[in-house]
Every structure is written in structure tokens, then in C-alpha cells.
Design a protein around this motif. Structure first.
Motif, mmCIF file in Angstrom:
data_model
loop_
_atom_site.group_PDB
_atom_site.id
_atom_site.type_symbol
_atom_site.label_atom_id
_atom_site.label_comp_id
_atom_site.label_asym_id
_atom_site.label_seq_id
_atom_site.Cartn_x
_atom_site.Cartn_y
_atom_site.Cartn_z
ATOM 1 N N ILE A 51 -108.626 10.284 -54.190
ATOM 2 C CA ILE A 51 -109.527 9.373 -53.493
ATOM 3 C C ILE A 51 -109.278 7.956 -54.020
ATOM 4 O O ILE A 51 -108.822 7.790 -55.150
ATOM 5 C CB ILE A 51 -111.022 9.765 -53.655
ATOM 6 C CG1 ILE A 51 -111.447 9.753 -55.125
ATOM 7 C CG2 ILE A 51 -111.295 11.135 -53.061
ATOM 8 C CD1 ILE A 51 -112.933 10.025 -55.310
ATOM 9 N N ALA A 52 -109.592 6.986 -53.178
ATOM 10 C CA ALA A 52 -109.273 5.601 -53.549
ATOM 11 C C ALA A 52 -110.449 4.957 -54.269
ATOM 12 O O ALA A 52 -111.600 5.153 -53.864
ATOM 13 C CB ALA A 52 -108.940 4.808 -52.293
ATOM 14 N N PRO A 53 -110.172 4.184 -55.316
ATOM 15 C CA PRO A 53 -111.265 3.456 -55.971
ATOM 16 C C PRO A 53 -111.862 2.417 -55.018
ATOM 17 O O PRO A 53 -111.156 1.882 -54.166
ATOM 18 C CB PRO A 53 -110.583 2.757 -57.152
ATOM 19 C CG PRO A 53 -109.247 3.385 -57.288
ATOM 20 C CD PRO A 53 -108.883 3.924 -55.954
ATOM 21 N N THR A 54 -113.153 2.142 -55.174
ATOM 22 C CA THR A 54 -113.779 1.083 -54.376
ATOM 23 C C THR A 54 -113.377 -0.277 -54.944
ATOM 24 O O THR A 54 -113.139 -1.232 -54.221
ATOM 25 C CB THR A 54 -115.311 1.238 -54.402
ATOM 26 O OG1 THR A 54 -115.632 2.581 -54.051
ATOM 27 C CG2 THR A 54 -115.991 0.278 -53.442
ATOM 28 N N SER A 55 -113.298 -0.343 -56.271
ATOM 29 C CA SER A 55 -112.839 -1.587 -56.914
ATOM 30 C C SER A 55 -112.258 -1.243 -58.279
ATOM 31 O O SER A 55 -112.376 -0.123 -58.749
ATOM 32 C CB SER A 55 -113.996 -2.582 -57.045
ATOM 33 O OG SER A 55 -115.017 -2.025 -57.850
ATOM 34 N N GLY A 56 -111.666 -2.238 -58.900
ATOM 35 C CA GLY A 56 -111.069 -2.026 -60.216
ATOM 36 C C GLY A 56 -109.626 -1.570 -60.117
ATOM 37 O O GLY A 56 -109.083 -1.440 -59.018
ATOM 38 N N GLU A 57 -109.037 -1.370 -61.259
ATOM 39 C CA GLU A 57 -107.614 -0.993 -61.309
ATOM 40 C C GLU A 57 -107.408 0.194 -62.228
ATOM 41 O O GLU A 57 -108.185 0.404 -63.161
ATOM 42 C CB GLU A 57 -106.797 -2.173 -61.859
ATOM 43 C CG GLU A 57 -106.776 -3.376 -60.942
ATOM 44 C CD GLU A 57 -106.239 -4.614 -61.637
ATOM 45 O OE1 GLU A 57 -105.870 -4.513 -62.822
ATOM 46 O OE2 GLU A 57 -106.205 -5.662 -60.991
ATOM 47 N N ALA A 58 -106.339 0.922 -61.956
ATOM 48 C CA ALA A 58 -105.983 2.029 -62.845
ATOM 49 C C ALA A 58 -104.478 2.231 -62.805
ATOM 50 O O ALA A 58 -103.844 2.033 -61.764
ATOM 51 C CB ALA A 58 -106.695 3.304 -62.408
ATOM 52 N N THR A 59 -103.931 2.602 -63.942
ATOM 53 C CA THR A 59 -102.525 3.007 -63.984
ATOM 54 C C THR A 59 -102.439 4.372 -64.642
ATOM 55 O O THR A 59 -103.200 4.683 -65.557
ATOM 56 C CB THR A 59 -101.643 2.016 -64.774
ATOM 57 O OG1 THR A 59 -102.129 1.937 -66.119
ATOM 58 C CG2 THR A 59 -101.628 0.639 -64.160
ATOM 59 N N VAL A 60 -101.539 5.181 -64.124
ATOM 60 C CA VAL A 60 -101.271 6.505 -64.695
ATOM 61 C C VAL A 60 -99.758 6.616 -64.867
ATOM 62 O O VAL A 60 -99.018 6.376 -63.906
ATOM 63 C CB VAL A 60 -101.794 7.620 -63.763
ATOM 64 C CG1 VAL A 60 -101.444 9.000 -64.322
ATOM 65 C CG2 VAL A 60 -103.298 7.505 -63.563
#
Lengths: 307, 268
Positions: A51-60
Motif C-alpha cells: 500500500i502507498a504511504p499518504t506522506s513521508g518517505e521510506a527506503t528498503v
């Protein structure tokens, strides 16, 4: 290996995850603890690009969620809360399907399927329809499915829920083995004992991150460090001797047992022992007193109102 | 799009079909029924039609005023032709019914067993998944339809006395029907299933709602019988164009509804 910055997810007006900033190091087991509905699974789904985040960032694995989703999915493994297996098919057919989706060639597929069925003790029943399997066997097969392509990061959602103690131990031992292979493990669990045993660090979460630290540091932060002294026939003299020690804090008496908070237990415990012996106490036992992770967790979560 | 992922989905679905008695019946029963019915019709009614009275023949002739080439045919041949046309229309129901059964089972069972989440967590794309599932529903349906039609043609050679009536089975319009309309009707079932699967939780409900798609076929058959419409290459080509447009629209809607996030968070 996993980084988030102000990651958030809302469903209509409901905020499931708010401002989650987190770093999980490579090769670490990170336990994500929180009550039902806290947003643990939502967080895991965002990191797994489901699912897509509404806001913010992430890296995996160095790849950005929302931009490199296909590449991230190819590098992670996920054990979902429900096994979600194809029950008419046998174990090999189930695993073969997923191995094909990850693009493994025929030889690698055969090798990996045999390897994980063997490791997880399912080899003898590999030709049986999965519908005949017990919950534990299904869970093990789901774990094998998540690992076929040797992912760098593995997400586990309640890996031992509904398992008997023996199967749970097999799964826990296996997770520990994965860590020894250098994989990064993100573990969503209700099982605090499991988190305590397995996790390098724990994140207590309820819509937002309440605390992150090692289980030991969390205990210290909340409860300080306590040492327990057991004496025979406790009299007033030892009690007076303890009261005279300036470094002994929060002294609690319970029958013949004395619990004392000490800032530097290694240095201060011998001085407490000397004071007790000098006051004529017959000392039977001295040991560090550990709060359970459950106590720490409940303390943290109960102070956080649900949003 | 990676073809090997589409093939993996198709392969796994076929493995499940082979192991499911219900799904095998869903393929073979309509094929068997819709083949035996017209063959039985020809065997039992065909010869009796030679004795149709001239009054009845006039009714048939009125229905077929748009087909002057039949005027030289005997009354029995005209009657046989009309009945065959009806039966052949039923062959178009086969891809609809079989695809609907297979597609509904394929999509809804993933929903029920919660197997979509681990599947969607792999690198598979939605288009690859839907194509794999679509082919799973369409290929057996089309194979069954074409094999049944072939059996009907071969058996018809033995059961139909009149070479003129038999040659009517070999008209180009049935080639259009089998090669264009049948795949498009099959795709229609798949598209409708994908749309319905976002709202419905069991395969039977999808089949019941989706079952209404056979109505246009029935209406076509009736319309021809009462002389409102003549089924020929032109009408079938026009039908194929309309159907293709409907397929595209419904499939687009289905793909829009079939989103990872909605599947995981809204599908209950």
C-alpha cells in the motif's frame, strides 16, 4: 536497510500511522510491538510496497518506496498474518509457483524448494495437498515461501501466532538463524517474550512510535536497574544500614527480600552486601532484578491514548 | 510485462482446475449439454420435419423473407435450417458460461483464502496477474467451445440428411462466431468477474449476477426466430465490434477497481 522519515498513512479520516521515523540496520532483528489496530501491519504493508504511504518517505534495501516498488518486492520476503496458501496444491507446487514469480530458473527452484522443505521439516509431506496440513505446517510453508528467493529483508507478521509451543520454537530458532545469515528481520508481534528473546531492538508503536531501543535499555529507561537481596530473618539493623546508604534508591521490602534501585550496580552491589553483612544480616542470594518486556510494553502503551 | 509470470499464474490455476471436480464439471457439463442438445434435436426432430405442412412452411418462409436463397429448399430443409440456427446460437453461450464459472472461482477464491496478499507482495504486476487469470478462464472455455463445435460439425454430417442444410453449418458467419465472438464473449465474462469481485464475496453470487450476460444471446436467437433480425456475417461482425468496445470499457473499469491497496484494505 530500512529507513522511514515522517511516514504516514491515513484511511479516509482515520490515521493508521503517523510520522514514523525509523532506521533498521542491516542484519538486525527489529521487533515492532503494539496493540491490535496500532498500525503495525499497515506499516509493514507500506514497507513491502503493498500500500502507498499518504506522506513521508521510506527506503528498503536502498530503494525508494513508491518509486522502486517492483525492485523492492523482488528483494524482500514477507510472511503475512494469514498463510494464504493454495490448499488443493501440494507444498512443492505452492513453492514452485512463487519461485517462478521471482524468476528463479528450474535448477534453482528445485534446489531452493528442497532446501527449505528440508530445513523446516516438511520434506516428508511435500506431495500432500496443503489443505491437509496443520496450522504449524502451513506457517512453516509460508515462511519457506517468503525465503525462496533469498531476500535481504524479511517481514514477519505474527510468525508464531496460533502455533503450538514446539512449532513456535522451530520458527523462532529459524528466525534467529536467518539473522545469523546476515538478513534484516522486521518482526511484527504481540508475543513479547518472542520479541525479548529475538530482537536486537524493539519499537513500541501505537499509531506513532513511542519508544525504540534494545529490550534491555527500555527496561533501564523505565525502571532503572534494580538488584534483589534475599536475607534470612530480616531484622531492623540491616534496614537501618540500608537507609544510611546515599546511593541506594527506592528500597522495597517484601518479607525477607529487599529490592534496591542502583545507578551503577557493578560498583554499588558489593557496598550494599558489605553494609548488610556488617549489620548482621544472613545474606542468602543476590541477583539483578529484571522487569519483563511485558511490563515495559504495558507501561508504554497504557500512557498513549488511542488516536 | 514478464510472460513467465503470466505463465506461472496460468500454470498454477490449471493445476488447481485439474484438482477441482467442481471446476472440471463447470467446463465439461455446459460443453456436453450444449453439444448433445442440438445433436439430439437433429436426430429426433430432423426426419419429422419432412412432414411439416405447407401452412407451417409458409410461417418459416415468412420468417425468412430476408433469405431468398432458401426459396428453392424443401419445407423440411427450411425447418431444419431454422432449428439449426437456434442451436448454433446456443454455442455462443458456452464461452460465456464456462469463463464466468472459472473466472469467478479464480478471483473470489483468492479473496476467500487470503492468498492475494502474499501474491501481491511478489514482483508480479496487476496486469500480469489479471492476464494470467483471464487466460485461465478463457482458454478452457474456448477449447471446450471449439471442440464441442467441431464434434457437432462431425456428428452433424452423419445426422443431417440434406447436403444443403449441412453446408449451412459451414457458412463464414459461424467462423466469425467461433473465432471472434466466442473469445470476446469469454473476455466479457472475465471482465465482469473482475468488476464484481471488488464488491462480492462468493463465486456463486458473481455467477448469478454475471449470468445475465447470456440474455443478449437468447434475445438474438429469439429475434431471428420471429423475423426481427437476420444473423449473418454482417450482424456478427457488428456484434463483435460492439462486444469488443464493451469488453474494453468493462475491463478498464475492472482494472481500475483491482488495485493492490483496495484489495488489501477494502476487500472483506
Amino acid at each position: 536497510m530500512i529507513q522511514t522519515h515522517n511516514l504516514a498513512k491515513t484511511f479516509d479520516k482515520f490515521t493508521a500511522v503517523a510520522d514514523l521515523s525509523l532506521t533498521v540496520e542491516a542484519g538486525e532483528i527489529f521487533a515492532f510491538l503494539g496493540p491490535n489496530g496500532a498500525g503495525k501491519t499497515t506499516t509493514m504493508r507500506m514497507l513491502a510496497c503493498l500500500i502507498a504511504p499518504t506522506s513521508g518517505e521510506a527506503t528498503v534495501a536502498g530503494l525508494r518506496v513508491g518509486q522502486d516498488d517492483d525492485a523492492i518486492r523482488a528483494r524482500i520476503g514477507i510472511l503475512t498474518e494469514a498463510p494464504g496458501l493454495y490448499e488443493k496444491l501440494n507444498a512443492v507446487q505452492n513453492l514452485d509457483f512463487f519461485a517462478r514469480l521471482y524468476g528463479l530458473d528450474a535448477a534453482t527452484r528445485a534446489k531452493q524448494i528442497a532446501r527449505y522443505l528440508d530445513i523446516l521439516g516438511l520434506g516428508e509431506r511435500q506431495q500432500e495437498p496443503v489443505g491437509n496440513f496443520s496450522k504449524g505446517m502451513k506457517q512453516k510453508l509460508s515462511i519457506a515461501r517468503a525465503l525462496l528467493h533469498e531476500p535481504q529483508v524479511v517481514f514477519f507478521d505474527e510468525p508464531t501466532s496460533a502455533l503450538d509451543p514446539e512449532s513456535a520454537k522451530v520458527v523462532r530458532d529459524f528466525i534467529a538463524e536467518l539473522k545469523s545469515e546476515g538478513r534484516t528481520i522486521f518482526l511484527c508481534t504481540h508475543n513479547l517474550d518472542e520479541a525479548d528473546r529475538l530482537a536486537d531492538r524493539v519499537g513500541v508503536f501505537k499509531q506513532h512510535l513511542i519508544q525504540v531501543d534494545t529490550p534491555e535499555n527500555l527496561r533501564r529507561k523505565l525502571y532503572g536497574q534494580r538488584v534483589l537481596f534475599r536475607v534470612r530473618d530480616l531484622t531492623d539493623a540491616p534496614k537501618r544500614a540500608l537507609a544510611a546508604l546515599p546511593f541506594a534508591r527506592d528500597i522495597q521490602f517484601n518479607g525477607d527480600t529487599i529490592s534496591i534501585a542502583l545507578d551503577a550496580p557493578d560498583e554499588m552491589t558489593p557496598r550494599v552486601v558489605n553494609a548488610l553483612v556488617d549489620a548482621g544480616a544472613a545474606l542468602c542470594e543476590v541477583r539483578p532484578e529484571r522487569a519483563s518486556l511485558e511490563e515495559v510494553y504495558l507501561d508504554l502503551v497504557k500512557t498513549e491514548p488511542r488516536q | 510485462m514478464k510472460p513467465y509470470r503470466v505463465f506461472a499464474v496460468l500454470r498454477r490455476e490449471m493445476q488447481e482446475i485439474v484438482k477441482s471436480r467442481g471446476l472440471l464439471l463447470a467446463i465439461f457439463l455446459p460443453a456436453l449439454f450444449l453439444t448433445l442438445l442440438p445433436l439430439g434435436g437433429i436426430a429426433f426432430l430432423g426426419r419429422a420435419l419432412d412432414n411439416v405442412s405447407s401452412g407451417d412452411a409458409q410461417d418459416f418462409a415468412r420468417l425468412l423473407t430476408m433469405m431468398p436463397e432458401l426459396k428453392t429448399w424443401s419445407v423440411g430443409e427450411v425447418a431444419s435450417y431454422v432449428i439449426l440456427e437456434q442451436f448454433l446460437t446456443m454455442f455462443l453461450m458456452m464461452p460465456l458460461i464456462i469463463s464466468l464459472s472459472l473466472a469467478s472461482q479464480s478471483v473470489i477464491s483468492e479473496k476467500q483464502t487470503k492468498s492475494l496478499e502474499p501474491l501481491l507482495a511478489t514482483p508480479i504486476r496487476t496486469s500480469e496477474l489479471l492476464l494470467g487469470k483471464g487466460l485461465t478462464a478463457m482458454l478452457p472455455a474456448l477449447a471446450a467451445t471449439w471442440v464441442a463445435f467441431l464434434i457437432f460439425l462431425l456428428a452433424g454430417r452423419l445426422l443431417i440428411d440434406s447436403p444443403r442444410v449441412y453446408s449451412s453449418l459451414l457458412q463464414p458467419k459461424w467462423l466469425v462466431a467461433m473465432l471472434a465472438l466466442a473469445p470476446l464473449l469469454s473476455l466479457l465474462s472475465v471482465s465482469i468477474t473482475v468488476v464484481l469481485s471488488s464488491r462480492v464475496n462468493d463465486a456463486r453470487t458473481v455467477q448469478q449476477i454475471g449470468g445475465f450476460v447470456v440474455l443478449p444471446i437468447v434475445i438474438l436467437g429469439v429475434a431471428q426466430t420471429v423475423g426481427l433480425l437476420l444473423l449473418n456475417v454482417t450482424t456478427f461482425v457488428i456484434g463483435a465490434i460492439i462486444l469488443a468496445a464493451a469488453d474494453i470499457l468493462i475491463l478498464r473499469l475492472g482494472v481500475r477497481l483491482f488495485q493492490r491497496e483496495k484489495i488489501l484494505t477494502r476487500w472483506k
